[in-house]
Write an enzyme that holds these catalytic residues in place. Structure first.
Site, PDB file in Angstrom:
ATOM      1  N   HIS A 132      42.570 -86.682 -11.779  1.00 26.52           N
ATOM      2  CA  HIS A 132      42.602 -88.370 -12.047  1.00 26.52           C
ATOM      3  C   HIS A 132      42.023 -89.237 -10.703  1.00 26.52           C
ATOM      4  CE1 HIS A 132      44.908 -92.584 -13.083  1.00 26.52           C
ATOM      5  NE2 HIS A 132      44.002 -91.981 -13.799  1.00 26.52           N
ATOM      6  N   GLU A 136      35.912 -93.023 -15.190  1.00 25.99           N
ATOM      7  CA  GLU A 136      36.832 -93.673 -14.964  1.00 25.99           C
ATOM      8  C   GLU A 136      36.579 -94.985 -13.967  1.00 25.99           C
ATOM      9  OE1 GLU A 136      40.716 -92.069 -14.335  1.00 25.99           O
ATOM     10  OE2 GLU A 136      40.390 -91.140 -12.674  1.00 25.99           O
TER      11      GLU A 136
END
Length: 256
Positions: free
Chosen positions: A99, A171
């Site tokens: 992430h 993302e």
């Protein structure tokens, strides 16, 4: 979204929720998604402190309990870390890998993310591998240079794993927690390029099996347009997943 790939809607709680709060959330979520088997896959990525309870409650429901991170070694002198076997032991079946917050705040690199993704696949965890660019990189015309490098590092380390055993989440870092969202067309452009790169690196079968998610300020107001894009297979949801009601709206939108 291609019809043969089942959509996946994934809640990333980040550093939120006590055990009691997790219990209340799962108690509200599970009855509402019980009839979605075969239509939408649902995953909940919980903090380590409540992961075992989330996994216990999700058992037999079809909801995937997942971690937000792990280390690529199985044991040893790695203070503060947990391993893939430890996650499996408490009932986790998936983990987020790489992430942007891990990359930025904890100095994770393409190499370490690739090692984690490979170890997840070897251990039987489903890795949700995050890739994306900063606003500065996008403005400088380096979006694809950054994203393709992240994807290549992971795919080249996966061995002979099939596309169905890995998920990628695009993302754009400038859209995470900012309220900004990539337009549906921007999301499709990036995710379509990722699928094309997977096809180039591993062939048609791998590219068509791999599920590709969008993450970055997803909310009920924009999910339908995002899910309408042909290469978007679901969402990795942060803030909008913390309230079970808003997350359920996203799950319903993925159902179509």
């Amino acid at each position: 979204m291609a019809g043969e790939r089942r959509p996946l809607m994934a809640a990333n709680w980040k550093m939120n929720k006590t055990v009691r709060e997790a219990q209340d959330y799962m108690a509200a979520l599970l009855p509402r998604v019980a009839d979605l088997a075969g239509e939408v896959d649902v995953a909940v990525f919980a903090p380590f402190t409540c992961l075992s309870e989330v996994a216990r409650m999700a058992e037999g429901s079809g909801v995937l309990a997942g971690a937000q991170n792990f280390f690529y070694e199985d044991s040893g002198a790695y203070t503060g870390e947990v391993s893939a076997p430890m996650l499996l032991d408490v009932g986790a079946r998936a983990s987020i890998v790489g992430h942007s917050e891990r990359r930025e705040l904890f100095c994770e690199t393409d190499e370490s993310v690739a090692r984690k993704a490979r170890r997840a696949v070897e251990a039987g965890l489903l890795p949700v591998v995050c890739v994306g660019e900063t606003e500065e990189e996008r403005d400088a015309g380096r979006m694809w240079e950054k994203v393709s490098g992240q994807v290549r590092a992971v795919v080249e380390g996966l061995g002979d794993a099939s596309g169905g055993r890995v998920v990628f989440a695009y993302e754009p870092i400038w859209a995470i927690g900012t309220g900004k969202t990539a337009s549906p067309e921007d999301a499709q452009d990036a995710i379509g390029r990722i699928r094309g790169l997977l096809r180039e690196l591993r062939g048609e079968g791998f590219a068509e099996e791999a599920r590709l998610l969008y993450g970055g300020s997803i909310k009920p107001e924009n999910i339908s347009e995002i899910m309408a894009q042909k290469d978007v297979d679901g969402g990795l949801v942060g803030g909008a997943s913390l309230e079970v009601g808003s997350f359920l709206q996203l799950v319903e939108a993925a159902r179509g």
